[in-house]
Motif scaffolding. Structure first.
Motif, PDB file in Angstrom:
ATOM      1  N   PRO A   1       3.467  -5.305   3.550  1.00 52.76           N
ATOM      2  CA  PRO A   1       4.550  -5.159   2.566  1.00 52.76           C
ATOM      3  C   PRO A   1       4.120  -4.746   1.168  1.00 52.76           C
ATOM      4  O   PRO A   1       4.972  -4.491   0.317  1.00 52.76           O
ATOM      5  CB  PRO A   1       5.133  -6.576   2.520  1.00 52.76           C
ATOM      6  N   SER A   2       2.812  -4.678   0.890  1.00 49.05           N
ATOM      7  CA  SER A   2       2.336  -4.530  -0.488  1.00 49.05           C
ATOM      8  C   SER A   2       2.486  -3.116  -1.032  1.00 49.05           C
ATOM      9  O   SER A   2       2.129  -2.142  -0.377  1.00 49.05           O
ATOM     10  CB  SER A   2       0.857  -4.943  -0.561  1.00 49.05           C
ATOM     11  N   ASP A   3       2.965  -3.012  -2.269  1.00 52.42           N
ATOM     12  CA  ASP A   3       2.949  -1.736  -2.993  1.00 52.42           C
ATOM     13  C   ASP A   3       1.542  -1.436  -3.488  1.00 52.42           C
ATOM     14  O   ASP A   3       1.056  -0.309  -3.389  1.00 52.42           O
ATOM     15  CB  ASP A   3       3.919  -1.785  -4.181  1.00 52.42           C
ATOM     16  N   MET A   4       0.888  -2.453  -4.040  1.00 53.68           N
ATOM     17  CA  MET A   4      -0.453  -2.261  -4.593  1.00 53.68           C
ATOM     18  C   MET A   4      -1.429  -1.726  -3.553  1.00 53.68           C
ATOM     19  O   MET A   4      -2.263  -0.863  -3.839  1.00 53.68           O
ATOM     20  CB  MET A   4      -0.985  -3.588  -5.152  1.00 53.68           C
ATOM     21  N   ASN A   5      -1.347  -2.239  -2.329  1.00 60.53           N
ATOM     22  CA  ASN A   5      -2.293  -1.831  -1.291  1.00 60.53           C
ATOM     23  C   ASN A   5      -2.219  -0.335  -1.001  1.00 60.53           C
ATOM     24  O   ASN A   5      -3.233   0.301  -0.702  1.00 60.53           O
ATOM     25  CB  ASN A   5      -2.035  -2.615   0.000  1.00 60.53           C
ATOM     26  N   VAL A   6      -1.036   0.235  -1.084  1.00 57.80           N
ATOM     27  CA  VAL A   6      -0.867   1.663  -0.816  1.00 57.80           C
ATOM     28  C   VAL A   6      -1.596   2.480  -1.880  1.00 57.80           C
ATOM     29  O   VAL A   6      -2.299   3.451  -1.579  1.00 57.80           O
ATOM     30  CB  VAL A   6       0.630   2.034  -0.756  1.00 57.80           C
TER      31      VAL A   6
ATOM     32  N   ARG B   1       6.302   6.872  -5.180  1.00 61.28           N
ATOM     33  CA  ARG B   1       7.733   6.949  -4.854  1.00 61.28           C
ATOM     34  C   ARG B   1       8.043   5.885  -3.813  1.00 61.28           C
ATOM     35  O   ARG B   1       7.434   5.855  -2.748  1.00 61.28           O
ATOM     36  CB  ARG B   1       8.109   8.340  -4.330  1.00 61.28           C
ATOM     37  N   LYS B   2       9.004   5.047  -4.150  1.00 61.70           N
ATOM     38  CA  LYS B   2       9.361   3.919  -3.284  1.00 61.70           C
ATOM     39  C   LYS B   2      10.831   3.994  -2.918  1.00 61.70           C
ATOM     40  O   LYS B   2      11.700   3.967  -3.795  1.00 61.70           O
ATOM     41  CB  LYS B   2       9.069   2.603  -4.006  1.00 61.70           C
ATOM     42  N   VAL B   3      11.111   4.106  -1.634  1.00 63.63           N
ATOM     43  CA  VAL B   3      12.483   4.109  -1.132  1.00 63.63           C
ATOM     44  C   VAL B   3      12.787   2.700  -0.650  1.00 63.63           C
ATOM     45  O   VAL B   3      12.080   2.159   0.207  1.00 63.63           O
ATOM     46  CB  VAL B   3      12.667   5.115   0.016  1.00 63.63           C
TER      47      VAL B   3
ATOM     48  N   VAL C   1      10.114   2.973   2.883  1.00 64.55           N
ATOM     49  CA  VAL C   1       9.031   3.960   2.950  1.00 64.55           C
ATOM     50  C   VAL C   1       8.523   4.140   1.525  1.00 64.55           C
ATOM     51  O   VAL C   1       9.316   4.198   0.585  1.00 64.55           O
ATOM     52  CB  VAL C   1       9.515   5.324   3.487  1.00 64.55           C
ATOM     53  N   SER C   2       7.217   4.208   1.348  1.00 60.20           N
ATOM     54  CA  SER C   2       6.663   4.512   0.027  1.00 60.20           C
ATOM     55  C   SER C   2       5.528   5.507   0.172  1.00 60.20           C
ATOM     56  O   SER C   2       4.889   5.592   1.227  1.00 60.20           O
ATOM     57  CB  SER C   2       6.176   3.242  -0.677  1.00 60.20           C
TER      58      SER C   2
ATOM     59  N   PHE D   1       0.741   5.996   2.588  1.00 56.80           N
ATOM     60  CA  PHE D   1       2.136   5.646   2.870  1.00 56.80           C
ATOM     61  C   PHE D   1       2.266   4.149   3.128  1.00 56.80           C
ATOM     62  O   PHE D   1       1.402   3.529   3.752  1.00 56.80           O
ATOM     63  CB  PHE D   1       2.639   6.414   4.095  1.00 56.80           C
ATOM     64  N   GLY D   2       3.361   3.586   2.632  1.00 64.35           N
ATOM     65  CA  GLY D   2       3.687   2.199   2.899  1.00 64.35           C
ATOM     66  C   GLY D   2       4.959   2.103   3.722  1.00 64.35           C
ATOM     67  O   GLY D   2       5.741   3.053   3.789  1.00 64.35           O
ATOM     68  N   GLY D   3       5.159   0.966   4.347  1.00 64.09           N
ATOM     69  CA  GLY D   3       6.372   0.737   5.134  1.00 64.09           C
ATOM     70  C   GLY D   3       6.350   1.331   6.524  1.00 64.09           C
ATOM     71  O   GLY D   3       7.333   1.227   7.249  1.00 64.09           O
ATOM     72  N   LEU D   4       5.233   1.965   6.902  1.00 63.89           N
ATOM     73  CA  LEU D   4       5.188   2.663   8.186  1.00 63.89           C
ATOM     74  C   LEU D   4       4.284   1.992   9.218  1.00 63.89           C
ATOM     75  O   LEU D   4       4.443   2.228  10.411  1.00 63.89           O
ATOM     76  CB  LEU D   4       4.695   4.102   7.988  1.00 63.89           C
ATOM     77  N   ALA D   5       3.349   1.168   8.765  1.00 65.04           N
ATOM     78  CA  ALA D   5       2.343   0.644   9.686  1.00 65.04           C
ATOM     79  C   ALA D   5       1.881  -0.735   9.241  1.00 65.04           C
ATOM     80  O   ALA D   5       2.285  -1.261   8.203  1.00 65.04           O
ATOM     81  CB  ALA D   5       1.150   1.608   9.769  1.00 65.04           C
ATOM     82  N   HIS D   6       0.997  -1.299  10.032  1.00 62.65           N
ATOM     83  CA  HIS D   6       0.438  -2.623   9.803  1.00 62.65           C
ATOM     84  C   HIS D   6      -0.535  -2.621   8.626  1.00 62.65           C
ATOM     85  O   HIS D   6      -0.979  -3.686   8.181  1.00 62.65           O
ATOM     86  CB  HIS D   6      -0.294  -3.053  11.084  1.00 62.65           C
TER      87      HIS D   6
END
Length: 323
Positions: free
Chosen positions: A162-167, A229-231, A242-243, A262-267
């Motif tokens: 779930p992290s934004d920072m990790n992306v 960009r964060k949706v 998706v980010s 990309f975030g929100g797509l995978a583990h």
């Protein structure tokens, strides 16, 4: 909440030693994720190891022109650091897109790295969840899975990181510095830090028992346009559907280099070098999206993530070439 022992070690080595010696011990700093999980009895640590007084709260320049970010640096302080804002703007933008101001004031760099999934079924102890109770099953498969993963899932788990920072850390090629109970140190590349679910979704990172994160290192800055960009379902205080974190270089209105995660797509934060190479060679956003989404699979209520990822990438590329 179940009873637990509380410890406040004097050194980082003592903290690691305690974590190795005590079964089911957990480090606590900001507690923005752990305390919620304890209240729900998703996490039931027998020992809490308070690391807040350890000297891990500095952002320092490195000899190679990068930055070393202490494990206890708060998200708000990191996002506001002038060096981060100037040279690693994608990280500042990602941090500011996460949670709320109050939470960013408490949340730490290491805690954000270790943030656990927001899968509905992981939080609901009345439902089977292989991440919470290995071998019990995955309720999200065949259930309400709108926020779940579409890339490199397994029959055991379709949760997302779930992290934004990790992306942003992934697109910047960060390294995670650690200390083991025996005093050994190592740096784990961000690309290898988080694990895919496979048959063991309960094992989320490359950390060994007792190993403690001490810092995150960033290499020297990469020039280009920094984009995050964060949706999401609402404008604030919501996790990414998706980010995209990106650093895009261009000349004469054309992209000459690209880094994208990309975030929100995978583990784990998702990065596909073939997609980056496609854009750098003059390929279209749709061609790059084909590379990113190779093997993507929806599970019903999250099918929309696949075309949404394509549209979001197209928007990032369009904005970058216009800027």
């Amino acid at each position: 909440m179940k009873a637990f022992t509380y410890e406040r070690p004097a050194t980082v080595r003592d903290a690691a030693r305690l974590a190795a010696e005590r079964p089911n011990a957990k480090f606590i700093a900001g507690g923005t994720n752990l305390l919620d999980l304890m209240k729900l009895q998703v996490e039931t640590p027998t020992t809490l190891i308070d690391i807040n007084r350890l000297p891990l709260d500095k952002v320092e320049a490195t000899a190679d022109g990068g930055l070393r970010i202490g494990a206890l640096v708060r998200n708000s302080d990191l996002a506001a650091d002038p060096r981060v804002r100037k040279d690693y703007a994608v990280l500042a933008k990602a941090l500011l897109a996460g949670a709320s101001g109050q939470l960013r004031n408490k949340a730490t760099t290491a805690g954000n790295l270790l943030q656990r999934t927001r899968c509905y079924y992981f939080y609901d102890t009345s439902k089977p969840c292989n991440k919470r109770e290995p071998g019990s099953g995955c309720s999200a498969i065949g259930g309400f899975n709108r926020i779940m993963a579409v890339l490199d899932t397994s029959d055991a788990c379709i949760a997302t990181n779930p992290s934004d920072m990790n992306v942003a850390m992934r697109v910047l090629d960060a390294g995670v510095e650690t200390l083991s109970p025996n005093g050994a140190t190592r740096t784990i590349p961000m690309a290898q830090f988080h694990r895919l679910p496979g048959d063991t979704p309960q094992i989320e990172t490359a950390l060994q028992p007792g190993e403690i994160i001490t810092a995150v290192t960033l290499p020297k800055p990469v020039e280009g346009l920094h984009v995050y960009r964060k949706v999401r379902d609402r404008a604030s205080y919501a996790f990414a559907t998706v980010s995209i974190a990106a650093v895009i270089g261009k000349a004469d209105g054309k992209i000459t280099q690209a880094r994208m995660a990309f975030g929100g797509l995978a583990h784990k934060p998702w990065r596909v070098e073939a997609a980056e190479a496609t854009l750098a060679k003059g390929g279209s956003a749709d061609d790059a999206a084909d590379a990113v989404l190779a093997g993507a699979r929806g599970y019903g209520t999250n099918d929309f993530k696949i075309p949404l990822t394509r549209r979001t990438l197209r928007a990032v590329v369009t904005d970058a070439t216009r800027t």
